[in-house]
Design an enzyme around this catalytic site. Structure first.
Site, mmCIF file in Angstrom:
data_model
loop_
_atom_site.group_PDB
_atom_site.id
_atom_site.type_symbol
_atom_site.label_atom_id
_atom_site.label_comp_id
_atom_site.label_asym_id
_atom_site.label_seq_id
_atom_site.Cartn_x
_atom_site.Cartn_y
_atom_site.Cartn_z
ATOM 1 N N GLY A 63 0.807 -1.239 0.108
ATOM 2 C CA GLY A 63 -0.173 0.041 0.055
ATOM 3 C C GLY A 63 0.903 1.283 0.100
ATOM 4 O O GLY A 63 1.849 1.249 0.519
ATOM 5 N N ALA A 66 0.239 6.668 3.885
ATOM 6 C CA ALA A 66 -1.034 7.179 4.449
ATOM 7 C C ALA A 66 -2.000 6.386 4.113
ATOM 8 O O ALA A 66 -3.484 6.770 4.140
ATOM 9 C CB ALA A 66 -1.572 8.545 3.827
ATOM 10 N N THR A 70 1.305 0.914 8.697
ATOM 11 C CA THR A 70 2.197 0.554 10.120
ATOM 12 C C THR A 70 1.089 0.386 11.156
ATOM 13 O O THR A 70 1.462 -0.496 11.868
ATOM 14 C CB THR A 70 2.950 1.964 10.277
ATOM 15 O OG1 THR A 70 3.987 1.989 9.444
ATOM 16 C CG2 THR A 70 3.630 1.532 11.511
ATOM 17 N N ASP A 149 6.585 -4.602 6.724
ATOM 18 C CA ASP A 149 5.876 -3.249 6.708
ATOM 19 C C ASP A 149 6.938 -2.513 5.543
ATOM 20 O O ASP A 149 7.734 -1.769 5.966
ATOM 21 C CB ASP A 149 5.820 -2.640 7.974
ATOM 22 C CG ASP A 149 5.041 -1.187 7.969
ATOM 23 O OD1 ASP A 149 4.349 -1.182 6.843
ATOM 24 O OD2 ASP A 149 5.195 -0.496 8.881
ATOM 25 N N ARG A 214 2.143 14.776 -3.328
ATOM 26 C CA ARG A 214 3.533 14.421 -3.256
ATOM 27 C C ARG A 214 3.795 12.978 -3.387
ATOM 28 O O ARG A 214 4.512 12.445 -3.907
ATOM 29 C CB ARG A 214 4.178 15.257 -1.945
ATOM 30 C CG ARG A 214 4.595 16.694 -2.120
ATOM 31 C CD ARG A 214 5.525 16.858 -1.087
ATOM 32 N NE ARG A 214 5.436 18.284 -0.869
ATOM 33 C CZ ARG A 214 6.142 18.675 -0.049
ATOM 34 N NH1 ARG A 214 7.071 17.854 0.932
ATOM 35 N NH2 ARG A 214 6.399 20.043 0.291
ATOM 36 N N TYR A 401 -6.863 -15.241 35.724
ATOM 37 C CA TYR A 401 -6.692 -14.052 34.976
ATOM 38 C C TYR A 401 -6.572 -14.390 33.703
ATOM 39 O O TYR A 401 -7.326 -13.895 32.622
ATOM 40 C CB TYR A 401 -5.292 -13.267 35.164
ATOM 41 C CG TYR A 401 -5.626 -12.102 36.170
ATOM 42 C CD1 TYR A 401 -6.210 -11.031 35.970
ATOM 43 C CD2 TYR A 401 -5.372 -12.371 37.639
ATOM 44 C CE1 TYR A 401 -6.367 -9.963 36.866
ATOM 45 C CE2 TYR A 401 -5.620 -11.585 38.460
ATOM 46 C CZ TYR A 401 -5.943 -10.316 38.188
ATOM 47 O OH TYR A 401 -6.228 -9.413 39.054
ATOM 48 N N GLU A 428 -11.163 -3.604 38.567
ATOM 49 C CA GLU A 428 -9.899 -3.475 38.405
ATOM 50 C C GLU A 428 -9.265 -4.889 37.719
ATOM 51 O O GLU A 428 -8.403 -4.811 36.851
ATOM 52 C CB GLU A 428 -9.254 -3.295 39.736
ATOM 53 C CG GLU A 428 -7.682 -3.002 39.409
ATOM 54 C CD GLU A 428 -7.032 -2.427 40.853
ATOM 55 O OE1 GLU A 428 -7.206 -2.827 41.814
ATOM 56 O OE2 GLU A 428 -6.105 -1.609 40.552
ATOM 57 N N SER A 429 -10.038 -5.937 37.896
ATOM 58 C CA SER A 429 -9.438 -6.983 37.336
ATOM 59 C C SER A 429 -9.562 -7.192 35.807
ATOM 60 O O SER A 429 -8.481 -7.542 34.977
ATOM 61 C CB SER A 429 -10.029 -8.387 37.943
ATOM 62 O OG SER A 429 -11.465 -8.270 37.668
#
Lengths: 536, 452
Positions: A63, A66, A70, A149, A214, A401, A428-429
Site C-alpha cells: 500500500g 497514508a 504501519t 511493513d 507528493r 486471569y 480492576e481485574s
C-alpha cells in the site's frame, strides 16, 4: 514518507528493546528470559512453539503511504502476540532511516522504476539488511510470523518476494490497504501533516491535498493486488470491504481476516476508570449498588474526564491543529450494579452507555473475603501454587486471569471496532487484562497492574506504539483510592469504609502502601508518541 | 454511514445490554452447499451456547407441494411462483416471531436468488431491528456441483423414494430454471452486509461488517468447505488407570489397550467405503496413551499432537477413582452430577471450558479433509456433540466405549455415523448420573451411547 516529516527523522532502529516498564507499550519488545512462557490469551502450547499448525509465515504489507500500513502491522502483531503467536514487525522505514542517518534525504527517484544506479544500490542495501533480520527471526529466534511493513508497489516485485520466501520454507500472505475513498485519504493525510514543518500555516485541507500529491509523485507506479496466484487479503477503504484470495493458506489467515474485519484505521483514545464504591456490604454474589460517596466519586470522575477532553482539544487547536469538534464519547460498563451506576451521571448528560456482560469481574471463587491467614490455613497448597503463577492459577471455584482474558476476546475485538472515544468503567481485574492487551504486557505483569481510583488512564494510539497517560482525579477520599490486591490474598480489613473495593469484596491494601506505587503522569520519557500513519 | 436504527438499538434510555440479532440469509443456486452451510452454522453456534435456528423455505414449500417437479420452479409458472413466494412469506414470518422471543441468530435457507427478494428480506428485518448478513455461495466448478447434485438427489426430501437417475435429471432442470433469474450480489447491493464465497473459499469478499457477532459468523463460514470427507474418532486404548478406575493422569496402555493399538490400522481399513483408500491425517493429544494408540498406523499417515486435545483437567481429582473423589470431596461429587456441563473441578476444568479450548480444533477440523482423532472421553464427547448436535444437558453423559472406532460423515441433511468395534475387551469408563461412585456398565435403552 518521513522525508516529508523532518521532525520525525530519528534513526532509532532496531526498534526492539528490552521492556523497561509496564507503562510502555510492549508490542515491539524483545521478550526476556523471565517473560511468561505463555501469552495472555494463549490456549495451548506446542513443542515447536508454533501455533495453529501453521509453519513460518511472512505477512507482507502492500500500500501507498497514508493508508495505515504501519498501524495495521502493529495492531495485528499485538493481537497475534496476545494469542501466543511469536510475531515481530519489521518496518522497512526504520532500516532506511538507520542506513541513511538522520541528515540524508531519500533520493527523489528512490521509488521510481527507472531509478538511478545509486538509488537502486541504496534500496538494495536497505532491503538486504531488513530481510536478513527477518530470516534471523524466523530461523534462529523461534519466530513464527514476521510482518514486513513496506510499500511493495509492484506485482512483479511481490511475486519474486513470495518466491524468495518460499525458498526459505516461509509462506507468504500479502496484506494490502487500498483506499479509494478520498475522504479517508484526506483525513489520514491531515493527521500526518500536523507534525511536518513543511505545511505550517497552510490550510489543513490544502496541506492534505498537497501531501497526497507528493506521494503520487514520489511513487508513480503502484499496482493494487490482483494476482490470482498469490495469497492475499485486500482491505478496501479501511475495512469497509475485504477481498481475500486464498491459494494455499491455513487457519491462521482466516483468523487474521477475522481480526481485520474488526480493525479500522482511525485514531481514537480509550479511557479506563474504576467504579465507585458501595456503602453496603458488597460481595461477588451480592452485587451491591453505589453508596453516596460512590455517586459523588462518579460525578468527580466524569467531570475530570470531560474537562480533560476539552483541555486536550484546546491544546490541539493552539498548536495549529484542526478545530474539529471532539469525537463522540461512548461508555462501556459491565452489567454489575456499581459499574452501571457509575456511568449514570454521564448517561444523564446524554452520553451513550453500553453494558457488556463479558466485562464482569474475575470470579473470586470460595476465597472471597477470606483473610490471608484463613486462606493459608484452608488452602495452603493453592496459595503456594498461586504464588508460582498468579496469572494462570485459579483458586477453587474461581477464575484465573487467563480465563478472564479468554472470556474478554469479544470485547477486545469490539474495542478495535469502536470508532468513538471510549470510556471503560470496570472492575480492576478487567482493566488489568484490557490494559495488558492494549499495552502488550507480559502475562506475569498483568495481575500486578495498578489502577487507583483517583486516576483515569488514557490510552492514546499511535501507529508505532500506544501510549498510556494517567489523569489525576482531585479530592478523592484517601480510603477510596487503593486498588484491589493483585490477587485474592488479602490483608485483614482496615476499618473505615465498609467496602472501598469492588467486586472481589476484599478489603483494601492499606492506603499508605500507595506511596510506593510509582505512577508518573506521562510514563515514557524519551518515547515520544508519533502520529498514526506517519510512516511507511 | 451511521444509519438510524430502530428502537432495539437505542431504547431511549441510551442503555442497552448486548443484544444483536442477526438474520443470516443464504444466497445461491441449488447444489451450492447452502443447506450444509446453514446446518453447520447452526450447530456451531449452538455448540457455543448461542441460540440459533434454521428456517428452510423448502420445508414450508413442501407443505403445499410435497414433491414438485422442475416445472414448478419455472419463472413462467405463475402458480409455482405464487406458492414459492407464500412459502418464503411464511418462513420469514415465523422467523421474525422467533426473534421476538429472543432468538439470536436465524439462518434463512433458500436460494434468495434475485435482488428484489433480498431487498424484501432486508426491509422486513430492518423493521424489527434485526441485522441481515447475506451469505452467497457461488461455484463454477462443475465437478463440485455434480457431486452436490448426487448428494442432494439421494438425501433431499424432495426426491425421497424416487429413481435416482430421474431425480438427478429433474434436479438439473430445476437448477436451469433458477439460473434464468439468478442475480449474484454485486455493486448495486454494496449497502448490504454480505459474505460472498467463490469456489469454496478460494476467493472471498466480505462487505460492510457491522459488529463483532457478524464477524464471528463470517470467520466460521470462511473455514468451511463443502467437499465430501469423513472424520474418524477413537479413544485411546485401555490405559492402566482405566483398569484401576482412576481418572486423568498420564498412564501407559494396558496389555489390552496395546492390543487395540495393534488392531487400529486394520479397523481403519475396514471403515473405508468401497473404493475409498487415502491416507488420513492423525491428531492425538500430548498424553502418552493417545500417542501410543496411534503409533502403529501407517507411516504415510501424517501425525500431529495437540495440547488442546488433552483430557479434561480434573484438577485436584486427577489420578483418583470416583470413590476417592466422593469420599474426599463429597460436595463436589454431588455438584458435578447436578450440572456436569458447567461443573469445574477444583483447580481443573469444566466441559464448558473444554469447549472453549476446543474451538480452534473445530475450526481446523472444518478446514481439513479426512482426519482421524485419537483422544479422550470428555474431549470426544464435546467433538461428537458438535457433529451430532447433542445438547449440553446430555453430551457430558454420553457413553463413549473404549476400543471402538467411529466414522462421521457430514452430509447436507445431517451427519452420518458408522461404528466399528475392534472386538478387544476393555473396561467400561462410563458412570450414570446420580448413580454409584464407580464406573459401571451402560444400561441398554437408557444410556445414550456413541456406538449405537
Amino acid at each position: 514518507m518521513d522525508t516529508l516529516l523532518t521532525a520525525e527523522i530519528a534513526a532509532n532502529s532496531p526498534r526492539y528493546r528490552r521492556r523497561s516498564s509496564t507503562f510502555i507499550d510492549g508490542v515491539h519488545d524483545v521478550p526476556d528470559e523471565k517473560a511468561s512462557p505463555m501469552a495472555p490469551a494463549q490456549l495451548y502450547s506446542t513443542m515447536s512453539g508454533r501455533l495453529f499448525h501453521s509453519g513460518r509465515i511472512a505477512i507482507v504489507l502492500v500500500g501507498l503511504p497514508a493508508r495505515g500500513k504501519t498501524h495495521i502491522s502493529v495492531s495485528l502483531s499485538r493481537y497475534l502476540q496476545w494469542l501466543g503467536v511469536k510475531t515481530r514487525v519489521f518496518h522497512l522505514g526504520d532500516y532506511r532511516r538507520a542506513t541513511m542517518g538522520p541528515d540524508m534525504e531519500v533520493p527523489e527517484d528512490y521509488f521510481f522504476i527507472n531509478a538511478s544506479a545509486t538509488s537502486v544500490m541504496l534500496r538494495q542495501k536497505i532491503l538486504k539488511k531488513c530481510r536478513e533480520d527477518i530470516y534471523a527471526w524466523l530461523n534462529h529466534e523461534n519466530g513464527q510470523v514476521a510482518i514486513y511493513d513496506a510499500v511493495n508497489p509492484l506485482a512483479s516485485g511481490r511475486r519474486s518476494l513470495a518466491k524468495e520466501f518460499q525458498k526459505h520454507d516461509v509462506q507468504t500472505l500479502f496484506l494490502e490497504s487500498y483506499v479509494t475513498d478520498q475522504n479517508i485519504l484526506e483525513e489520514n493525510a491531515r493527521s500526518v501533516k500536523i507534525s511536518s514543518p513543511d505545511f505550517v500555516g497552510m490550510d489543513p485541507d490544502e496541506a492534505a491535498k498537497l501531501y497526497l500529491k507528493r506521494i503520487d509523485m514520489k511513487i508513480p507506479h503502484f499496482e493494487t493486488m490482483n494476482e490470482p496466484d498469490l495469497n492475499y487479503v485486500k482491505m478496501i477503504n479501511a475495512g469497509e470491504r475485504i477481498d481475500y484470495n486464498n491459494v494455499s493458506f491455513g487457519y491462521l489467515s482466516t483468523r487474521i481476516v477475522f481480526y481485520l474485519m474488526n480493525l479500522h484505521i482511525k485514531s481514537r483514545v480509550t479511557f479506563f476508570a474504576r467504579a465507585g464504591t458501595s456503602s453496603s456490604e458488597d460481595s461477588f454474589k451480592a452485587d451491591a449498588p453505589l453508596g453516596d460517596e460512590g455517586r459523588a466519586y462518579a460525578k468527580k470522575m466524569a467531570d475530570t474526564l470531560l474537562a480533560h477532553r476539552e483541555a486536550e482539544r484546546a491544546a490541539v487547536i493552539a498548536a495549529g491543529g484542526s478545530p474539529a469538534p471532539l469525537k463522540p464519547l461512548t461508555v462501556w460498563t459491565s452489567t454489575r450494579k456499581r459499574t452501571v451506576e457509575t456511568a449514570d451521571y454521564l448517561k444523564n448528560l446524554g452520553y451513550r452507555v453500553r453494558q457488556r456482560s463479558q466485562m464482569s469481574q474475575l470470579n473470586p471463587g470460595v476465597c472471597e473475603k477470606l483473610s490471608e491467614t484463613a486462606m493459608r490455613r484452608l488452602y495452603s497448597e493453592e496459595v503456594d501454587k498461586h504464588e508460582l503463577d498468579p496469572y494462570h492459577h485459579r483458586y477453587p471455584r474461581a477464575e484465573s486471569y487467563h480465563d478472564l482474558a479468554v472470556r474478554l476476546e469479544p470485547i477486545i475485538l469490539e474495542l478495535e471496532r469502536e470508532h468513538n472515544d471510549l470510556l471503560i468503567i470496570a472492575h480492576e481485574s478487567v482493566l488489568r487484562v484490557l490494559y495488558g492487551y492494549l499495552m502488550a504486557c507480559d502475562a506475569m505483569h498483568i495481575p500486578k497492574l495498578k489502577f487507583p481510583r483517583n486516576e483515569i488512564i488514557e490510552i492514546i494510539p499511535a501507529s508505532y506504539q500506544n501510549e498510556a497517560k494517567r489523569i489525576n482525579i482531585p479530592d478523592v477520599h484517601i480510603d477510596m483510592i487503593p486498588g484491589s490486591p493483585e490477587d485474592i490474598r488479602i490483608p485483614v480489613p482496615p476499618s473505615g469504609f465498609v467496602s472501598p473495593l469492588s467486586g472481589l469484596g476484599t478489603p483494601a491494601e492499606p492506603a499508605t502502601s500507595m506511596s510506593k506505587v510509582v505512577t508518573p503522569s506521562i510514563l515514557t520519557p524519551g518515547e515520544k508518541a508519533e502520529n498514526p500513519l506517519s510512516r511507511d | 454511514m451511521e444509519l438510524a436504527r430502530p428502537s432495539r438499538k437505542t431504547n431511549g434510555a441510551g442503555v442497552q445490554v448486548e443484544d444483536t440479532q442477526i438474520c443470516v440469509v443464504m444466497v445461491g443456486l441449488p447444489a451450492r452447499g447452502k443447506s450444509l452451510i446453514a446446518q453447520k452454522a447452526q450447530r456451531y453456534l449452538r455448540w457455543l451456547s448461542i441460540d440459533a435456528e434454521v428456517f428452510n423455505v423448502g420445508v414450508y414449500r413442501r407443505k403445499g407441494n410435497k414433491q414438485p417437479s422442475a416445472d414448478f420452479f419455472d419463472v413462467n409458472n405463475a402458480e409455482g411462483e405464487r406458492m414459492r413466494k407464500a412459502a418464503a412469506e411464511a418462513a420469514v414470518t415465523d422467523m421474525l416471531n422467533w426473534f421476538r422471543k429472543g432468538g439470536i441468530i436465524a439462518i434463512l435457507d433458500a436460494t434468495n436468488s434475485t435482488k428484489a427478494r433480498r431487498r424484501w428480506i432486508k426491509e422486513r428485518c430492518d423493521k424489527e431491528g434485526v441485522e441481515t448478513l447475506f451469505v452467497e455461495s457461488k461455484c463454477d466448478d462443475e465437478e463440485l456441483i455434480m457431486s452436490n447434485i448426487l448428494e442432494v438427489k439421494t438425501s433431499s426430501p424432495d426426491y425421497e423414494g424416487q429413481d435416482p437417475e430421474t431425480a438427478a435429471q429433474d434436479f438439473r432442470k430445476r437448477i436451469r430454471n433458477y439460473e434464468k433469474v439468478y442475480e449474484t450480489i454485486d455493486k448495486d447491493e454494496s449497502d448490504l452486509t454480505y459474505l460472498k464465497i467463490m469456489n469454496v473459499g478460494k476467493q472471498v469478499i466480505i462487505n460492510a461488517i457491522q459488529d463483532y457477532l457478524q464477524s464471528r459468523v463470517v470467520y466460521y463460514l470462511m473455514n468451511l468447505h463443502i467437499k465430501q470427507r469423513s472424520i474418524w474418532l477413537s479413544r485411546h486404548g485401555e490405559s492402566e488407570w482405566n483398569v484401576y478406575g482412576k481418572i486423568g493422569g498420564d498412564a501407559d496402555l494396558s496389555p489390552r489397550g496395546e492390543a487395540y493399538a495393534l488392531k487400529l490400522p486394520e479397523l481403519v481399513k475396514q471403515s473405508f467405503d468401497p473404493g475409498e483408500d487415502h491416507p488420513l491425517t492423525v491428531w492425538t493429544s500430548t498424553l502418552k496413551r493417545t500417542i501410543a494408540t496411534a503409533r502403529h498406523l501407517p507411516q504415510e499417515y501424517n501425525q500431529l499432537q495437540w495440547k488442546a486435545l488433552d483430557e479434561l483437567d480434573s484438577g485436584v481429582c486427577d489420578n483418583m477413582t470416583y470413590a476417592e473423589i466422593k469420599e474426599l470431596y463429597p460436595e463436589d461429587f454431588e455438584a458435578r452430577d447436578q450440572d456436569k456441563y458447567n461443573y469445574r473441578y477444583r483447580g481443573g476444568e469444566s466441559y464448558r471450558d473444554v469447549v472453549i479450548r476446543l474451538e480452534p480444533i473445530i475450526m481446523e477440523l472444518e478446514r481439513s479433509e479426512n482426519i482421524l482423532i485419537v483422544t479422550h472421553q470428555a474431549i470426544l464427547r464435546c467433538i461428537y456433540a458438535y457433529f451430532m448436535k447433542e445438547d449440553q444437558e446430555k453430551s457430558p453423559w454420553l457413553n463413549v466405549p473404549l476400543h471402538t472406532l467411529i466414522k462421521l460423515t457430514p452430509r447436507a441433511y445431517g451427519t452420518e455415523k458408522q461404528v466399528f468395534k475392534a472386538g478387544v475387551e476393555a473396561v467400561s469408563t462410563w458412570r450414570g448420573k446420580g448413580s454409584v461412585a464407580k464406573h459401571e456398565d451402560p444400561v441398554e435403552g437408557v444410556t445414550t451411547s456413541l456406538d449405537v
